[in-house]
Design an enzyme around this catalytic site. Structure first.
Site, short mmCIF file in Angstrom:
data_model
loop_
_atom_site.label_atom_id
_atom_site.label_comp_id
_atom_site.label_asym_id
_atom_site.label_seq_id
_atom_site.Cartn_x
_atom_site.Cartn_y
_atom_site.Cartn_z
N LYS A 93 0.81 -1.23 0.00
CA LYS A 93 0.00 0.00 0.00
C LYS A 93 0.85 1.28 0.00
O LYS A 93 0.58 2.20 -0.76
CB LYS A 93 -0.94 0.00 1.21
CG LYS A 93 -1.79 -1.26 1.33
CD LYS A 93 -2.58 -1.58 0.08
CE LYS A 93 -3.44 -2.82 0.28
NZ LYS A 93 -4.03 -3.30 -0.97
N GLU A 136 -3.06 12.80 8.68
CA GLU A 136 -3.86 12.48 7.50
C GLU A 136 -4.94 13.52 7.33
O GLU A 136 -5.44 14.08 8.32
CB GLU A 136 -4.53 11.10 7.64
CG GLU A 136 -3.60 9.92 7.56
CD GLU A 136 -4.35 8.60 7.70
OE1 GLU A 136 -5.57 8.64 8.00
OE2 GLU A 136 -3.73 7.55 7.50
N HIS A 151 -16.76 -2.24 6.89
CA HIS A 151 -15.88 -2.25 5.71
C HIS A 151 -16.27 -3.32 4.68
O HIS A 151 -15.52 -3.57 3.75
CB HIS A 151 -14.42 -2.43 6.12
CG HIS A 151 -13.97 -1.41 7.13
ND1 HIS A 151 -13.86 -0.07 6.84
CD2 HIS A 151 -13.61 -1.54 8.44
CE1 HIS A 151 -13.45 0.58 7.92
NE2 HIS A 151 -13.30 -0.28 8.89
N ARG A 199 -7.95 -7.75 -9.68
CA ARG A 199 -8.81 -8.89 -10.01
C ARG A 199 -10.18 -8.37 -10.43
O ARG A 199 -10.42 -7.16 -10.41
CB ARG A 199 -8.97 -9.79 -8.78
CG ARG A 199 -9.46 -9.02 -7.54
CD ARG A 199 -9.83 -9.90 -6.39
NE ARG A 199 -10.02 -9.17 -5.17
CZ ARG A 199 -11.10 -8.48 -4.83
NH1 ARG A 199 -12.10 -8.40 -5.69
NH2 ARG A 199 -11.19 -7.86 -3.68
#
Length: 622
Positions: A116, A200, A235, A297
């Site tokens: 990531k 952030e 999530h 994918r």
């Protein structure tokens, strides 16, 4: 073109791939575990190979067994579907090394997007916007304040070693930064022994926007527009739609263009999804949508993209893997109408969304819309795998039409005795904020109580159940598990029991809900707005108990791993009585009120079925 294909997956995605392969004249090979020996994807494929015991770690996740099955059956290619080994670069490389075709991106592309932090750095270098933030060695208050000012408020201070919500502070204005930083560092040092923090950008109204991309081995990359997957619970995506509501053409062009650059940056081939997080506090704006990650994918929600573009993405996958160029150029792709998908899960919202397993004695998802499923009536929902039963896909000329069609599909869901989230999905679709597209990733949690709804039938449903019982009495061919829809006036009343309580119900005495249902011996099961209700015909004797009378029922099939009380013990409300292990999770069963253990039927190590009475608590006289 590939002539034979092994699908390294199971359930609805395996069935989905087999369907397109069959239309293309491609021979298919299924693989299956012990639990899936009679599964629908096994029955659909031209050939099937057993690859091991039921646990995925001993079957669907064993790459060597899958490659051996392909070799044994003469399959040329392997399609991984999604989940399991679909994003495993080592497995993809092993498939290629075995001389087989991997229906997916190059292993190097999977690796590049799997890390990531490295992926975000790569995306920034490619001109793809990433979430503003700071993770640097200089932890001085002056530097952190400088970085926060540059990011823009509100900003999130987060301990790098944090967890459980500790060591986190939201700062709304520059004047509050220093106090929040001091507080955050103190808590981080106390809780984790590490006061290093990162910064952030705080996303006020986060929406999950993702773009379908596709590349080929000839250097071509296109996008097939965006999807909105903001409706999530813990999530996990719940309802997805395409296109994203509120997306104007300029923003669409910017976001989809960024997605194409992201794919080009890793020389991407095959189907992929670039996921973005959007700050939708002022609507969708190109300068407030940032890269999160890439899924290398096919996505679960790919049908909504297929519906609005008229393209078959599995066909695209097989053609690209065969070395062909992309079937369409960017200029040949456009959006038509609106599509929406709901994930139907075998779970019980009334019991905290616990998975529900067992045989599908009655299973009907209607004849409207697009139904993607890997099961049929009589099949079993296994405790070993993801509990998704089906994907229900609706489309229309507008978003409102898609909502109406999907709500109608959910209203017609008939699944028994396995419990589903159909009513939960139905309620979400008809929420006024959802209809108005006032959505973000916190929508489900904010509205959870009203979306779950009541597990108790109202009077109109009870009258409908009485009508089903009476209609069957007058028309014996309707007995058993055959379906029934209300269409005639009732003639009398019937005694029905629900949840241990019995009452005589006159079907004509008031409104009757629009229900469907069946009678099976001494019970009546009815379906309404996605909910299923079971009634006992009490004129023949009331059976069953409920937690209301102190009975402690098994919420699902499982193994009793601990019994912490004995018959005759005094207990208090909330005290743990025993522990049940099911679906690889432990569930504590507690006392519903202060009382005494009047009955204990559970022993450690015993396997129990759903609704088995494990214990009974007798209320204590005050």
């Amino acid at each position: 073109m590939i002539q034979s294909l092994l699908i390294a997956n199971r359930g609805e995605i395996a069935c989905r791939i087999i369907r397109t392969a069959r239309e293309m004249g491609v021979r298919t090979v299924a693989v299956y575990s012990d639990a899936d020996a009679k599964a629908l994807h096994v029955r659909m494929a031209d050939e099937a190979v057993h690859i091991g015991p039921s646990p995925a770690v001993e079957s669907y996740l064993v790459g060597d067994k899958i490659i051996a099955a392909a070799k044994e059956t003469g399959a040329e290619a392997i399609h991984p579907g999604y989940g399991f080994l679909s994003e495993n670069a080592d497995f993809a490389q092993a498939v290629i090394n075995a001389g087989l075709i991997w229906v997916g991106p190059k292993p190097d592309s999977i690796r590049a997007m799997g890390l990531k932090d490295a992926a975000k750095t790569l995306m920034a270098e490619a001109g793809v916007p990433v979430t503003p933030g700071y993770l640097g060695e200089d932890q001085s208050p002056a530097r952190l304040r400088q970085e926060a000012d540059a990011i823009g408020y509100p900003v999130l201070i987060k301990a790098v070693a944090g967890g459980g919500g500790k060591g986190m502070r939201k700062v709304d204005a520059a004047t509050d930064f220093e106090d929040a930083l001091d507080s955050c560092k103190r808590e981080a040092a106390s809780s984790f022994g590490n006061d290093v923090v990162l910064l952030e950008k705080w996303i006020e109204s986060p929406r999950h926007i993702e773009v379908q991309v596709f590349g080929d081995s000839h250097g071509n990359v296109v996008h097939l527009f965006e999807r909105d997957c903001s409706l999530q619970r813990r999530h996990q995506k719940v309802i997805e739609e395409a296109p994203a509501p509120g997306m104007d053409e300029a923003t669409r062009e910017a976001v989809c263009g960024a997605a194409v650059r992201a794919a080009q940056a890793v020389n991407y081939e095959a189907a992929g999804t670039i996921e973005f997080i959007a700050d939708a506090s002022e609507g969708l704006r190109a300068d407030r949508i940032w890269f999160m990650e890439m899924n290398t994918r096919l996505q679960v929600e790919h049908p909504v993209t297929e519906e609005i573009t008229g393209q078959d993405l599995v066909e695209w996958q097989l053609r690209v893997a065969s070395g062909e160029p992309l079937p369409k150029k960017q200029s040949e792709l456009s959006i038509t109408g609106w599509a929406m998908e709901a994930r139907l899960y075998a779970e019980d919202p009334a019991k905290g969304f616990l998975p529900s397993v067992g045989r599908l004695e009655h299973f009907h998802l209607g004849d409207d819309g697009r139904i993607e499923t890997g099961v049929e009536e009589g099949d079993a929902i296994s405790p070993f795998y993801d509990p998704m039963i089906a994907k229900l896909v609706a489309s229309g000329e507008s978003r409102d039409e898609a909502i109406d069609e999907l709500a109608a599909i959910l209203d017609g869901v008939e699944v028994w005795p396995v419990r589903t989230n159909a009513n939960f999905l139905f309620n979400a679709l008809l929420d006024e904020d959802f209809i108005a597209a006032r959505i973000d990733t916190g929508f489900i949690e904010r509205n959870l109580d009203q979306l779950v709804g009541s597990a108790e039938p109202d009077d109109s449903v009870r009258r409908g159940a009485a009508m089903v019982a009476l209609a069957v009495d007058e028309d014996e061919p309707l007995s058993g598990l055959s379906g029934f829809r209300l269409n005639a006036a009732p003639q009398s009343s019937v005694a029905l029991g629900f949840g241990g309580q019995a009452a005589r119900v006159a079907a004509a005495d008031g409104d009757i809900a629009d229900i469907s249902g069946f009678r099976d011996g001494e019970r009546v099961v009815v379906f309404h707005e996605g909910s299923a209700f079971e009634f006992a015909l009490t004129s023949r004797g009331v059976a069953g108990v409920s937690a209301g009378d102190g009975a402690i029922l098994a919420p699902m099939p499982g193994k009793v791993t601990a019994v912490e009380v004995a018959a005759g013990d005094a207990v208090v409300k909330g005290q743990r009585l025993l522990t049940l292990e099911a679906m690889k999770m432990e569930h504590s069963l507690t006392a519903p009120f202060d009382g005494t253990v009047a009955e204990l039927n559970a022993t450690a190590g015993a396997q129990v079925q759903v609704d088995a009475v494990l214990a009974r608590i007798e209320k204590r006289d005050d």
